[in-house]
Design an enzyme around this catalytic site. Structure first.
Site, PDB file in Angstrom:
ATOM      1  N   CYS A  21       0.859  -1.186   0.000  1.00 16.93           N
ATOM      2  CA  CYS A  21       0.000   0.000   0.000  1.00 16.93           C
ATOM      3  C   CYS A  21       0.888   1.226   0.000  1.00 16.93           C
ATOM      4  O   CYS A  21       2.044   1.155   0.416  1.00 16.93           O
ATOM      5  CB  CYS A  21      -0.905   0.012   1.237  1.00 16.93           C
ATOM      6  SG  CYS A  21      -2.249   1.217   1.095  1.00 16.93           S
ATOM      7  N   CYS A  28      -0.136   4.210   1.523  1.00 17.98           N
ATOM      8  CA  CYS A  28      -0.564   5.219   2.513  1.00 17.98           C
ATOM      9  C   CYS A  28       0.479   5.530   3.579  1.00 17.98           C
ATOM     10  O   CYS A  28       0.541   6.650   4.075  1.00 17.98           O
ATOM     11  CB  CYS A  28      -1.901   4.853   3.150  1.00 17.98           C
ATOM     12  SG  CYS A  28      -1.861   3.372   4.169  1.00 17.98           S
ATOM     13  N   CYS A  78      -3.903   6.115  -0.134  1.00 23.25           N
ATOM     14  CA  CYS A  78      -3.352   4.833  -0.586  1.00 23.25           C
ATOM     15  C   CYS A  78      -2.952   4.852  -2.063  1.00 23.25           C
ATOM     16  O   CYS A  78      -2.519   3.831  -2.600  1.00 23.25           O
ATOM     17  CB  CYS A  78      -4.355   3.720  -0.329  1.00 23.25           C
ATOM     18  SG  CYS A  78      -4.836   3.604   1.413  1.00 23.25           S
ATOM     19  N   LYS A 113     -12.403  -4.914   2.016  1.00 19.72           N
ATOM     20  CA  LYS A 113     -11.882  -4.039   3.057  1.00 19.72           C
ATOM     21  C   LYS A 113     -12.802  -2.835   3.182  1.00 19.72           C
ATOM     22  O   LYS A 113     -12.980  -2.077   2.231  1.00 19.72           O
ATOM     23  CB  LYS A 113     -10.472  -3.590   2.688  1.00 19.72           C
ATOM     24  CG  LYS A 113      -9.864  -2.637   3.704  1.00 19.72           C
ATOM     25  CD  LYS A 113      -8.431  -2.293   3.367  1.00 19.72           C
ATOM     26  CE  LYS A 113      -7.861  -1.306   4.351  1.00 19.72           C
ATOM     27  NZ  LYS A 113      -6.484  -0.933   4.002  1.00 19.72           N
ATOM     28  N   GLU A 160     -16.593  -7.914  -5.064  1.00 10.42           N
ATOM     29  CA  GLU A 160     -15.173  -7.593  -4.855  1.00 10.42           C
ATOM     30  C   GLU A 160     -14.331  -8.866  -4.815  1.00 10.42           C
ATOM     31  O   GLU A 160     -13.257  -8.930  -5.424  1.00 10.42           O
ATOM     32  CB  GLU A 160     -14.987  -6.827  -3.532  1.00 10.42           C
ATOM     33  CG  GLU A 160     -15.254  -5.336  -3.634  1.00 10.42           C
ATOM     34  CD  GLU A 160     -14.087  -4.574  -4.268  1.00 10.42           C
ATOM     35  OE1 GLU A 160     -13.138  -5.204  -4.770  1.00 10.42           O
ATOM     36  OE2 GLU A 160     -14.141  -3.329  -4.265  1.00 10.42           O
ATOM     37  N   LYS A 188     -11.991  -7.604   6.079  1.00 12.58           N
ATOM     38  CA  LYS A 188     -11.408  -6.739   7.084  1.00 12.58           C
ATOM     39  C   LYS A 188     -12.300  -5.535   7.311  1.00 12.58           C
ATOM     40  O   LYS A 188     -12.745  -4.944   6.330  1.00 12.58           O
ATOM     41  CB  LYS A 188     -10.032  -6.291   6.579  1.00 12.58           C
ATOM     42  CG  LYS A 188      -9.349  -5.261   7.411  1.00 12.58           C
ATOM     43  CD  LYS A 188      -8.086  -4.821   6.733  1.00 12.58           C
ATOM     44  CE  LYS A 188      -7.501  -3.711   7.552  1.00 12.58           C
ATOM     45  NZ  LYS A 188      -6.399  -3.074   6.926  1.00 12.58           N
TER      46      LYS A 188
HETATM   47  C1  PBG Z   1      -3.067   0.208   4.841  1.00 15.19           C
HETATM   48  C2  PBG Z   1      -3.677  -0.625   5.861  1.00 15.19           C
HETATM   49  C3  PBG Z   1      -4.528  -0.249   6.916  1.00 15.19           C
HETATM   50  C4  PBG Z   1      -4.686  -1.385   7.705  1.00 15.19           C
HETATM   51  C5  PBG Z   1      -3.971  -2.411   7.098  1.00 15.19           C
HETATM   52  N1  PBG Z   1      -3.386  -1.927   5.953  1.00 15.19           N
HETATM   53  C6  PBG Z   1      -5.100   1.058   7.304  1.00 15.19           C
HETATM   54  C7  PBG Z   1      -6.029   1.779   6.460  1.00 15.19           C
HETATM   55  O1  PBG Z   1      -6.578   1.297   5.480  1.00 15.19           O
HETATM   56  O2  PBG Z   1      -6.207   2.943   6.796  1.00 15.19           O
HETATM   57  C8  PBG Z   1      -5.443  -1.461   8.987  1.00 15.19           C
HETATM   58  C9  PBG Z   1      -4.966  -2.474   9.964  1.00 15.19           C
HETATM   59  C10 PBG Z   1      -5.475  -2.324  11.343  1.00 15.19           C
HETATM   60  O3  PBG Z   1      -6.276  -1.426  11.679  1.00 15.19           O
HETATM   61  O4  PBG Z   1      -5.048  -3.128  12.164  1.00 15.19           O
HETATM   62  N2  PBG Z   1      -3.840   0.603   3.818  1.00 15.19           N
END
Ligand code: PBG
Length: 326
Positions: free
Chosen positions: A120, A122, A130, A195, A233, A248
């Site tokens: 990612c 971000c 991201c 997600k 998805e 997630k």
């Molecule tokens: C990165 C990412 C995130 C998480 C995993 N990969 C954060 C987001 O999307 O802001 C979250 C993991 C967690 O909260 O434990 N994109």
């Protein structure tokens, strides 16, 4: 089947009876332990909102990975906190980047431990989104090449599996093509397929310094009320070559875990995210809940819902508790 001929309590009388008919059992084999890699040496920076979780420099991160390996946890998931950020997230695909160095160090010391990397931008962009931005909009297609480059760079450093978490459309195909073209057709992709744009990621964004500077992630992550969209998805990612799919967060999305498991005969991961961890830790610290029992109940629930793999910050404790017969 009716009372008094049938009495469900008959099979609940003793622990051995309960063991004999138990339908779900959690195993250390199911666990993945997330790690946060940071630059430097001897650095162990606590994440305030996640007691027990630290940003670790490669030397200490290897020790933490070793603890997981010792407990027979099959895999770790590595995130990176770069030294500097820029508009295009170049730290993500730098072959000497923080994740790349951490992966090399772990694989050198624990060659059998599976190292999965989060792909990612971000954590690496100064705006915290991201993908690439134009104005305030996150650009989908121009981001794909950077994600593919990031995945390739992780794999070249030794990553055993890559896990794109950005939620750009088409990223699984872009990554799969790039890895195949470069001779890494055997490296699997675990896609964060489903997600959600969740408030449960708050503590992670503190850990990874990845909170967006403006706006939010709702234009690319899924809208929490949606279920059927999750099926679309997952189908897309599988069509693009995902080997493992993910839902997630976990706790507020148990129905989605079950829905995806019933619709796709694919290995399914659930991510027990940072906010879920923080809530348990905070309540346990106050003495309001029994941490061990709550953690094992929650993780078992994710397994029962249909998860084959559970990514959790509780992994080390859970592995110990499983070893003790939880
Ligand atoms: C990165 C990412 C995130 C998480 C995993 N990969 C954060 C987001 O999307 O802001 C979250 C993991 C967690 O909260 O434990 N994109």
């Amino acid at each position: 089947m009716k009372f008094p001929e049938y009495r469900p309590r008959r099979l609940r009388r003793t622990e051995n009876l309960r063991r004999m008919i138990r339908e779900t059992s959690l195993s250390v084999d199911d666990l993945v332990y997330p790690l946060f890699a940071i630059y430097g040496k001897g650095v162990k920076k606590p994440v305030e909102s996640m007691p027990g979780i630290f940003n670790l420099s490669a030397d200490l991160l290897v020790e933490e990975a070793g603890r997981a390996a010792e407990l027979k946890i099959p895999a770790v998931l590595v995130f990176g906190i770069p030294e500097t950020k820029d508009a295009v997230g170049s730290g993500a695909y730098d072959d000497e980047g923080v994740v790349q160095q951490a992966v090399r160090a772990i694989k050198k010391n624990y060659p059998d431990l599976l190292v999965i990397t989060d792909v990612c931008l971000c954590e690496y962009t100064d705006h915290g989104h991201c993908g690439l931005i134009e104005g305030e909009a996150v650009q989908n297609d121009p981001t794909l090449d950077l994600l593919a480059r990031t995945a390739l760079s992780h794999v070249k450093a030794g990553a055993d599996m890559v896990a794109p978490s950005d939620m750009m459309d088409g990223r699984v195909a872009a990554i799969r093509e790039r890895l195949d073209r470069e001779g890494y057709q055997d490296v699997p992709v675990m896609a964060y397929s489903v997600k959600y744009a969740s408030a449960f990621y708050g503590p992670f964004r503190e850990a990874a310094g990845s909170a967006p500077r403006f706006g939010d992630r709702r234009a690319y992550q899924m809208d929490p009320p949606n279920a059927m969209e999750a099926v679309r998805e997952a189908a897309l990612d599988i069509g693009e070559g995902a080997d493992v799919i993910m839902v997630k967060p976990a706790l507020a999305y148990m129905d989605i875990i079950r829905l995806i498991k019933e619709n796709f005969d694919y290995p399914l991961a659930a991510y027990n995210v940072s906010g879920e961890y923080a809530m348990v830790k905070a309540a346990a610290e106050k003495g309001w809940i029994d941490e061990r029992r709550v953690v094992m109940e929650a993780l078992t629930g994710m397994k029962r819902a249909g998860a084959d793999i559970i990514i959790t910050y509780h992994a080390l404790d859970a592995a110990r508790w499983i070893g003790e017969g939880y």
